[in-house]
Design a protein around this motif. Structure first.
Motif, PDB file in Angstrom:
ATOM      1  N   GLY A   1     126.395  56.243 114.674  1.00 31.30           N
ATOM      2  CA  GLY A   1     127.432  56.184 113.352  1.00 31.30           C
ATOM      3  C   GLY A   1     126.475  57.123 111.822  1.00 31.30           C
ATOM      4  N   ARG A   2     125.596  57.901 112.854  1.00 32.60           N
ATOM      5  CA  ARG A   2     125.182  59.174 112.464  1.00 32.60           C
ATOM      6  C   ARG A   2     124.404  60.066 113.874  1.00 32.60           C
ATOM      7  N   LEU A   3     125.201  61.116 113.434  1.00 31.01           N
ATOM      8  CA  LEU A   3     124.240  61.833 113.643  1.00 31.01           C
ATOM      9  C   LEU A   3     122.763  62.681 113.476  1.00 31.01           C
ATOM     10  N   LEU A   4     122.458  61.678 115.590  1.00 32.74           N
ATOM     11  CA  LEU A   4     121.136  62.326 115.173  1.00 32.74           C
ATOM     12  C   LEU A   4     121.265  63.972 116.548  1.00 32.74           C
ATOM     13  N   ILE A   5     119.940  64.721 116.193  1.00 30.39           N
ATOM     14  CA  ILE A   5     119.785  65.216 116.844  1.00 30.39           C
ATOM     15  C   ILE A   5     118.003  65.687 117.032  1.00 30.39           C
ATOM     16  N   LEU A   6     117.868  65.605 118.467  1.00 30.29           N
ATOM     17  CA  LEU A   6     116.484  65.404 119.038  1.00 30.29           C
ATOM     18  C   LEU A   6     116.273  66.331 119.764  1.00 30.29           C
ATOM     19  N   THR A   7     114.677  66.762 119.681  1.00 29.48           N
ATOM     20  CA  THR A   7     114.652  68.308 119.614  1.00 29.48           C
ATOM     21  C   THR A   7     113.246  68.461 120.782  1.00 29.48           C
ATOM     22  N   ASP A   8     112.937  69.270 120.879  1.00 27.69           N
ATOM     23  CA  ASP A   8     111.383  68.782 121.838  1.00 27.69           C
ATOM     24  C   ASP A   8     110.165  68.972 120.679  1.00 27.69           C
ATOM     25  N   SER A   9     110.117  69.044 119.624  1.00 22.54           N
ATOM     26  CA  SER A   9     108.826  69.044 118.279  1.00 22.54           C
ATOM     27  C   SER A   9     109.750  67.792 117.292  1.00 22.54           C
ATOM     28  N   GLY A  10     110.932  67.263 117.570  1.00 21.54           N
ATOM     29  CA  GLY A  10     110.933  66.498 116.529  1.00 21.54           C
ATOM     30  C   GLY A  10     112.654  65.858 116.120  1.00 21.54           C
ATOM     31  N   VAL A  11     112.611  64.804 115.451  1.00 19.69           N
ATOM     32  CA  VAL A  11     114.240  64.565 115.338  1.00 19.69           C
ATOM     33  C   VAL A  11     114.753  63.814 114.012  1.00 19.69           C
ATOM     34  N   TRP A  12     115.591  64.898 113.906  1.00 21.62           N
ATOM     35  CA  TRP A  12     116.792  64.863 112.903  1.00 21.62           C
ATOM     36  C   TRP A  12     118.049  64.254 112.420  1.00 21.62           C
ATOM     37  N   PHE A  13     118.083  64.023 111.832  1.00 22.32           N
ATOM     38  CA  PHE A  13     119.361  62.962 111.634  1.00 22.32           C
ATOM     39  C   PHE A  13     120.597  64.036 110.458  1.00 22.32           C
ATOM     40  N   VAL A  14     121.208  63.623 110.451  1.00 20.18           N
ATOM     41  CA  VAL A  14     122.695  64.253 109.453  1.00 20.18           C
ATOM     42  C   VAL A  14     123.106  63.557 108.689  1.00 20.18           C
ATOM     43  N   PRO A  15     122.775  63.664 107.242  1.00 20.33           N
ATOM     44  CA  PRO A  15     123.546  61.889 106.605  1.00 20.33           C
ATOM     45  C   PRO A  15     125.028  62.298 106.323  1.00 20.33           C
TER      46      PRO A  15
ATOM     47  N   ALA B   1     123.972  68.793 106.242  1.00 23.70           N
ATOM     48  CA  ALA B   1     121.805  68.393 105.195  1.00 23.70           C
ATOM     49  C   ALA B   1     121.470  68.013 106.838  1.00 23.70           C
ATOM     50  N   LEU B   2     120.361  68.155 106.919  1.00 26.07           N
ATOM     51  CA  LEU B   2     119.487  68.079 107.829  1.00 26.07           C
ATOM     52  C   LEU B   2     118.124  66.803 107.186  1.00 26.07           C
ATOM     53  N   ARG B   3     118.501  65.445 107.648  1.00 25.15           N
ATOM     54  CA  ARG B   3     117.426  65.181 106.966  1.00 25.15           C
ATOM     55  C   ARG B   3     115.759  64.561 108.629  1.00 25.15           C
ATOM     56  N   PRO B   4     114.705  65.297 108.083  1.00 31.95           N
ATOM     57  CA  PRO B   4     113.725  65.066 109.599  1.00 31.95           C
ATOM     58  C   PRO B   4     113.668  63.349 109.782  1.00 31.95           C
ATOM     59  N   VAL B   5     113.274  62.742 110.549  1.00 32.89           N
ATOM     60  CA  VAL B   5     113.116  61.453 110.885  1.00 32.89           C
ATOM     61  C   VAL B   5     111.683  61.651 111.627  1.00 32.89           C
ATOM     62  N   SER B   6     111.214  62.046 112.430  1.00 29.54           N
ATOM     63  CA  SER B   6     109.602  62.307 113.331  1.00 29.54           C
ATOM     64  C   SER B   6     109.364  63.508 113.838  1.00 29.54           C
ATOM     65  N   ASP B   7     108.331  63.518 113.546  1.00 31.00           N
ATOM     66  CA  ASP B   7     107.950  64.713 114.191  1.00 31.00           C
ATOM     67  C   ASP B   7     106.842  65.010 115.351  1.00 31.00           C
ATOM     68  N   VAL B   8     107.468  64.096 116.269  1.00 26.66           N
ATOM     69  CA  VAL B   8     107.099  64.275 117.865  1.00 26.66           C
ATOM     70  C   VAL B   8     108.396  64.335 118.626  1.00 26.66           C
TER      71      VAL B   8
ATOM     72  N   LEU C   1     115.306  51.394 104.204  1.00 24.71           N
ATOM     73  CA  LEU C   1     114.711  52.794 104.087  1.00 24.71           C
ATOM     74  C   LEU C   1     115.605  54.159 104.425  1.00 24.71           C
ATOM     75  N   GLN C   2     116.848  53.686 104.443  1.00 28.19           N
ATOM     76  CA  GLN C   2     117.554  54.556 104.236  1.00 28.19           C
ATOM     77  C   GLN C   2     117.264  55.745 105.189  1.00 28.19           C
ATOM     78  N   THR C   3     117.149  55.581 105.712  1.00 26.83           N
ATOM     79  CA  THR C   3     117.069  56.704 107.432  1.00 26.83           C
ATOM     80  C   THR C   3     116.027  55.933 108.660  1.00 26.83           C
ATOM     81  N   TYR C   4     115.931  56.665 109.283  1.00 24.20           N
ATOM     82  CA  TYR C   4     115.431  56.110 110.870  1.00 24.20           C
ATOM     83  C   TYR C   4     114.593  55.703 110.931  1.00 24.20           C
TER      84      TYR C   4
END
Length: 544
Positions: free
Chosen positions: A212-226, A239-246, A279-282
Motif C-alpha cells: 500500500g505504501r513504499l517501505l525502505i529497509l536498510t542496514d540501520s533502520g526502516v522508513w516508509f513514504v506516506p 517524504a520519509l518517515r522512520p519506522v524502526s532503528d533496527v 497509529l498511522q504508521t508501520y
C-alpha cells in the motif's frame, strides 16, 4: 521443461544478494555489481535476458559538490557543445553516458581530459547562461558508481535504490514510464531522486517493499513514504518517515498475510512490518521471541499463499545450516506459529509461485530442485511411479539409490523397501502388489504444545506440580497418530488398497497420567499419513 537461459551477467557469488522485481512477463534482476538485467518471457517455455536499455537512467550528485561546470554553447536538441569542469570530474569511461547541466540532458560523445568532454544536447538549452554552475548531475548507474541493488513497483512507477556509490540513494521513474528516470521539471508525474537518512547516518538500502505504501529497509533502520489513493507520491510530496532503528539483513523480505516479514541484522529475529490504522504508521514487532532457536542466520525466504484447503499462509526462512524455520500465520485469528522443518540433506533456497513451493536441496553432494506438494504422501524426496498392472517391482528412483525408503500406495503406508544400486525397489511378499507407489524418505512429524501457564486465585501456577488428566485433539480428515505415546487409530484399514484409507474428522479423547511442571506431550505420526490438527485442549489438575 523450459528453455535454459544462457549468457547471464550474474555469477554464483552474487546469488545470495541478488534482488528482483516482477511485472507481468518481465523480471528485472538487480545487483549493485551488475547492469540491471531484464528477463522476458517470449513463449510458453522460452525466455530472453539482456541488460535494461534505460530511456533515461537515474542521475546523482556523486562527485564533489564544489566543482562547477560551464558550457561552450547552448542550442537546439542535437546541437553540440564542450563542457568544462573546474577540477577533475570525468574519465574516458564516461563516453555514451548521460549528463545533466542546468537541468538539461546531454549525451557525452568524446572525452578530452578529466576536466573537458564533448556532448550532444538531448534537451533544448537555448537561453541558458554559459557560465560555470554547480547545477549538474552525473549518470548514477555506471560501472564506476555501481547499479541499483533492489527495486519494486508502486503507483505506476518503478522504484530502485542502493548503488555502490550512493548506497542510500533511491530513484522513482516517471509515472507510466518504468525505464525513464528523467526528473524534468519536477511535475507530479516526473521522476524522483532522493537520499534516505540524515546528516548523522548513511544507511545502505537493502530492500524496497510495497504494501500500500513504499517501505525502505536498510542496514540501520526502516522508513516508509506516506501516500494514499488520493495522495500518491510526487516529487513535491515525497517524504520519509522512520519506522524502526533496527537494521535489516540481506535476506529478501517475504510478503505474508497483510504484512512484510523480514529478518533483522542480528540474524536471529524475524520481524513483521504491519500497517496500523490507529497509529498511522508501520509497527515492526518481533515474531520469534519464543522461537529464536529456530533461526540460525537465515539466507533465503519466501512466502506461500493460502487457499481453500489451507487458509493459513506460510513464510519459510532457510537457515545457513540447511534447516528451515516456518511461520504459519492467520492474522484474523491471531495465529502465529513457528515450526522447524528438516530434511535428509541441506535446504539451500526456496521459492514460491502462488501455492507451488520449490526447494533447492543439497543431498549427498548432489544439487536437486524439488517441488513441495500439499496432496502427496508425507515423504521427503518423493517420486511417484505407476505400472499398467499390479507388481512389486518399481523403478528407477536414481536419487534414492542405496537408501531405505517408505512406500505409500493410494494413501496406504505399506512399509519400507530397500533401493538397490540401480535405483529399483522390490517389495516383500508380505507387501501387496500394486499399480502405483509414492516412494521417498521418511521424516518425523511431531507436534508439542507450549508449557501450561495459568493464573490461580492465589498466584501463578508455573512453578507448581501438575497432572495431565486428559487430552482432546480436534482433527480433520486425519490418519493414525500417537498422543503422548497412546496410539489413536482412525479405523480398520483392511487390505483394500484400491480405495484411500479411512480418515477421521472430529475430536479424539486420550486419557493420561503423570506429574510434571510444564504438562507438555508429543503428538507423533508414526506412518506416512496426513494429519490436520485444528485444536488441542488439556485438562490439568494443579497440586500446590
Amino acid at each position: 521443461a523450459c528453455t535454459a537461459v544462457t549468457g547471464c551477467a550474474w555469477t554464483s557469488a552474487m546469488l545470495d544478494t541478488i534482488n528482483w522485481c516482477i511485472a507481468g512477463d518481465t523480471i528485472l534482476i538487480l545487483h549493485e555489481s551488475m547492469p540491471t538485467q531484464r528477463v522476458t518471457r517470449t513463449g510458453a517455455t522460452t525466455f530472453t535476458v539482456a541488460a535494461v536499455s534505460w530511456e533515461t537512467p537515474g542521475f546523482g550528485r556523486i562527485s564533489s559538490p564544489a566543482i562547477t561546470v560551464s558550457s561552450s554553447a547552448v542550442g537546439a536538441a542535437g546541437s553540440t557543445a564542450t563542457l568544462t569542469a573546474s577540477s577533475s570530474l570525468w574519465t574516458a569511461a564516461v563516453v555514451s553516458e548521460k549528463f545533466r547541466w542546468n537541468g538539461k540532458r546531454a549525451t557525452i560523445t568524446a572525452y578530452t581530459s578529466a576536466t573537458s568532454v564533448d556532448v550532444t544536447w538531448v534537451d533544448v538549452t537555448t537561453g541558458l547562461a554559459l557560465t560555470a554552475t554547480t547545477d549538474w548531475q552525473q549518470q548514477a548507474w555506471t560501472a564506476a558508481f555501481g547499479y541499483p541493488s533492489c527495486g519494486t513497483l508502486l503507483d505506476g512507477r518503478l522504484w530502485v535504490a542502493g548503488t555502490t556509490a550512493q548506497q542510500s540513494g533511491i530513484w522513482a521513474s516517471r509515472v507510466g514510464a518504468p525505464f525513464d528516470f528523467d526528473p524534468r521539471s519536477a511535475d507530479d508525474a516526473d521522476a524522483i531522486t532522493e537520499l534516505v537518512g540524515g546528516i548523522d547516518s548513511v544507511p545502505r538500502v537493502r530492500h524496497l517493499a510495497t504494501l500500500g505504501r513504499l517501505l525502505i529497509l536498510t542496514d540501520s533502520g526502516v522508513w516508509f513514504v506516506p501516500s494514499s489513493d488520493t495522495r500518491p507520491v510526487t516529487p513535491s510530496t515525497f517524504a520519509l518517515r522512520p519506522v524502526s532503528d533496527v537494521g535489516v539483513s540481506t535476506v529478501r523480505p517475504a510478503q505474508n498475510d497483510g504484512a512484510i516479514l523480514y529478518v533483522d541484522v542480528t540474524g536471529r529475529i524475524a520481524r513483521e512490518a504491519r500497517w496500523s490504522d490507529t497509529l498511522q504508521t508501520y509497527t515492526t514487532d518481533a515474531l520469534t521471541l519464543l522461537a529464536d532457536h529456530l533461526l540460525v542466520n537465515p539466507v533465503a525466504a519466501t512466502g506461500l499463499e493460502g487457499d481453500d484447503e489451507q487458509p493459513g499462509k506460510l513464510v519459510l526462512l532457510v537457515n545457513e545450516d540447511g534447516t528451515v524455520a516456518v511461520q504459519h500465520s492467520i492474522a484474523s485469528e491471531r495465529v502465529n506459529a513457528w515450526v522447524p522443518w528438516e530434511t535428509d540433506g541441506e535446504v539451500k533456497s526456496v521459492a514460491a509461485a502462488g501455492r507451488t513451493l520449490f526447494w533447492l536441496v543439497l543431498r549427498d553432494g548432489t544439487w536437486r530442485l524439488e517441488r513441495a506438494s500439499n496432496t502427496a504422501a508425507p515423504l521427503d524426496a518423493l517420486m511417484t511411479l505407476t505400472s499398467p498392472s499390479k507388481t512389486r517391482t518399481f523403478g528407477p528412483f536414481p536419487h534414492l539409490a542405496g537408501l531405505t525408503v517408505g512406500v505409500v500406495t493410494n494413501g496406504h503406508d505399506i512399509g519400507d523397501a530397500d533401493v538397490d544400486g540401480s535405483g529399483n525397489i522390490l517389495l516383500e511378499d508380505t507387501q501387496p502388489a500394486v499399480t502405483e507407489v509414492d516412494v521417498g524418505l521418511r521424516f518425523d512429524q511431531t507436534v508439542r504444545p507450549m508449557p501450561v501457564d495459568v493464573d490461580l486465585p492465589d498466584g501463578d501456577a508455573s512453578g507448581l506440580r501438575k497432572r495431565l488428566v486428559r487430552i482432546l485433539v480436534e482433527l480433520v480428515e486425519s490418519g493414525d497418530l500417537r498422543v503422548n505415546g497412546t496410539p489413536v487409530v482412525m479405523g480398520f484399514q483392511g487390505d483394500d488398497y484400491t480405495n484411500p484409507p479411512a480418515t477421521f474428522t472430529g475430536t479424539k479423547e486420550v486419557r493420561s497420567r503423570g506429574i510434571s511442571r510444564d504438562v507438555q506431550f508429543d503428538i507423533t505420526v508414526p506412518k506416512a499419513y496426513r494429519v490436520t490438527i485444528l485444536g488441542l485442549t488439556r485438562e490439568v489438575s494443579v497440586d500446590g
